[in-house]
Design an enzyme around this catalytic site. Structure first.
Site, PDB file in Angstrom:
ATOM      1  N   GLN A 214       8.800  76.278  87.667  1.00 45.67           N
ATOM      2  CA  GLN A 214       8.521  75.121  87.034  1.00 45.67           C
ATOM      3  C   GLN A 214       9.448  74.206  86.386  1.00 45.67           C
ATOM      4  OE1 GLN A 214       7.041  74.023  83.865  1.00 45.67           O
ATOM      5  NE2 GLN A 214       5.758  72.206  84.395  1.00 45.67           N
ATOM      6  N   ASN A 216       9.294  72.963  83.180  1.00 41.58           N
ATOM      7  CA  ASN A 216       9.387  73.709  81.881  1.00 41.58           C
ATOM      8  C   ASN A 216      10.110  74.381  81.786  1.00 41.58           C
ATOM      9  OD1 ASN A 216       7.516  71.193  81.129  1.00 41.58           O
ATOM     10  ND2 ASN A 216       6.066  72.847  81.393  1.00 41.58           N
ATOM     11  N   LYS A 217      10.462  74.984  82.293  1.00 37.98           N
ATOM     12  CA  LYS A 217      11.271  76.288  82.836  1.00 37.98           C
ATOM     13  C   LYS A 217      13.066  76.670  82.718  1.00 37.98           C
ATOM     14  CE  LYS A 217       7.350  78.232  83.020  1.00 37.98           C
ATOM     15  NZ  LYS A 217       6.427  77.112  83.551  1.00 37.98           N
ATOM     16  N   ASN A 218      13.474  77.599  82.547  1.00 37.70           N
ATOM     17  CA  ASN A 218      14.561  77.531  82.347  1.00 37.70           C
ATOM     18  C   ASN A 218      15.519  77.361  83.394  1.00 37.70           C
ATOM     19  OD1 ASN A 218      14.138  78.799  79.433  1.00 37.70           O
ATOM     20  ND2 ASN A 218      14.915  80.971  80.089  1.00 37.70           N
ATOM     21  N   MET A 219      14.871  77.454  84.426  1.00 34.00           N
ATOM     22  CA  MET A 219      15.827  77.009  85.944  1.00 34.00           C
ATOM     23  C   MET A 219      14.335  75.967  86.780  1.00 34.00           C
ATOM     24  SD  MET A 219      17.473  80.407  87.496  1.00 34.00           S
ATOM     25  CE  MET A 219      16.725  79.614  89.143  1.00 34.00           C
TER      26      MET A 219
END
Length: 444
Positions: A214, A216-219
């Site tokens: 999603q 907000n995630k690192n990728m």
């Protein structure tokens, strides 16, 4: 990092009254958005997506000119992190529900889950018909293995260990407890893509690991998820459950002839468009997490001995993926004052950002902030699963504030600073100067 810059007027930054009290702020422009992978979206993603569009084949299993973006993404993930199986799905939330079904969790079962989590963790347990059992956290902000072991009972079937805020806690001890008691272990790695624990990538300690992609995630692909496991039979169930309940033929068509795999699927397939984006992001992941980890630990090193300010215990700093700096203040009042003063100094993001907040403002990440859990809400008229006869053992379980003492303390006294994946040296310097300035005034 220890130098103090001066303004054009010659006055030293970080001195004088706090901005919240009318002084000059350390900085006046916002920090970047806290969206790690999004900052790195560029030509690589565009080129792979265009291949899919030109091929007119966005469905992963068949099409006129299938580009196999999802297949390639899964293969490169396995090669990078050493998993035997990896399956891309539509979201991390879907991945959790698929994991519950793959392990045949249902009424009569309880799943242990930490009180610092995300609402999707509890949702997956409840929608499976099982009961969530809350476990406290420790100074890693992750599941406390000692409290876990104390609470294991005759209905305990699985443990959902959530690697919160970018770094694993004591996952080695959690895994050992699960093995000793014959419990399934699901690792929620939604916020820790690219993280590891003493050299072992997250997702490889348990029976199933899940990831989220999603925004907000690192990728990221905007949305998306991944399920990893090492067991062949479990993987076959996962593949069928993420689809329509059946395996597929080599041509990509549903195969209803395997009597061992005739289930009820979720239709949580990932499209080739999302697969293309994730393939490009995966190839950048070491640089994304490396940038965050470097900035975060530079800030920590500069502030490590600040009186009244303590940092989350990260057992393996090298395995930290870096997107969050978690702090604890002496009490709730000081936590609120500390964050408000930091924000006044310019340590905040654009409108809508959650770059610098108290843990009180961290919403559905805390068990007692989830109304549907606290009040035992149901999606059905009969109150399922709370009213199911097989779940009568859990009638006395509480979910309101006061259930988990350590969680409640960190919720009240904690603060959070997001570490954007594109911080400049000047941004890092500003954060350090502002935190020193505020600490000296607020925490003395």
């Amino acid at each position: 990092m220890d130098h103090i810059k001066t303004t054009p007027q010659g006055s030293q930054r970080g001195t004088g009254p706090l901005a919240i009290d009318g002084g000059r702020p350390v900085r006046t422009r916002p920090l970047p958005w806290e969206l790690p992978g999004a900052h790195w979206i560029g030509e690589e993603e565009l080129e792979l997506i265009q291949r899919v569009i030109r091929a007119q084949s966005p469905f992963r299993f068949y099409g006129p000119d299938l580009q196999r973006m999802v297949d390639t993404f899964e293969d490169e993930w396995k090669a990078a992190f050493g998993h035997r199986h990896a399956l891309a799905v539509s979201s991390g939330t879907a991945a959790l529900s698929i994991a519950m079904s793959a392990l045949e969790i249902g009424p009569g079962d309880e799943v242990m889950v930490p009180g610092y989590l995300w609402v999707s963790c509890v949702s997956a347990i409840v929608r499976a018909g099982a009961i969530p059992r809350l476990v406290d956290i420790d100074d890693t902000f992750c599941l406390d293995p000692d409290d876990l072991e104390r609470k294991i009972g005759p209905h305990t079937r699985a443990v959902l260990c959530v690697h919160m805020s970018g770094a694993p806690g004591r996952i080695d001890r959690v895994a050992a407890v699960c093995r000793a008691h014959g419990l399934a272990l699901i690792e929620d790695c939604a916020q820790t893509a690219g993280a590891s624990f003493h050299g072992t990538p997250v997702g490889r300690f348990g029976d199933i690991g899940i990831f989220s992609f999603q925004l907000n995630k690192n990728m990221t692909a905007g949305d998306g998820g991944l399920i990893v496991c090492e067991d062949d039979t479990l993987h076959r169930r996962i593949v069928a459950l993420h689809d329509l309940g059946y395996p597929r033929t080599p041509a990509g068509r549903l195969d209803t002839n395997d009597q061992d795999i005739q289930l009820w699927g979720m239709g949580a397939r990932l499209s080739e468009l999302s697969g293309a984006m994730l393939l490009a992001q995966l190839r950048k992941l070491p640089r994304i997490t490396g940038a965050m980890r470097s900035a975060k630990w530079r800030i920590r090193a500069a502030l490590e001995n600040t009186q009244g300010l303590s940092f989350r215990n990260v057992p393996d700093p090298q395995g930290d993926s870096g997107p969050f700096l978690l702090m604890e203040l002496p009490d709730e009042h000081l936590a609120a004052r500390f964050v408000a003063a930091l924000r006044a100094e310019g340590i905040s993001g654009p409108a809508g950002s959650l770059a610098c907040i108290t843990m009180r403002d961290w919403g559905l990440h805390w068990y007692s902030n989830i109304p549907s859990l606290v009040h035992r809400r149901s999606n059905t008229r009969d109150g399922y699963p709370w009213t199911h006869p097989a779940n009568a053992f859990a009638q006395a379980y509480g979910y309101g504030a006061g259930t988990l003492p350590r969680c409640d303390a960190l919720h009240a006294n904690g603060a959070l600073l997001t570490i954007a994946s594109c911080l400049t040296d000047e941004d890092v310097d500003d954060i350090v100067v502002a935190m020193r300035k505020v600490s000296a005034a607020v925490l003395r």
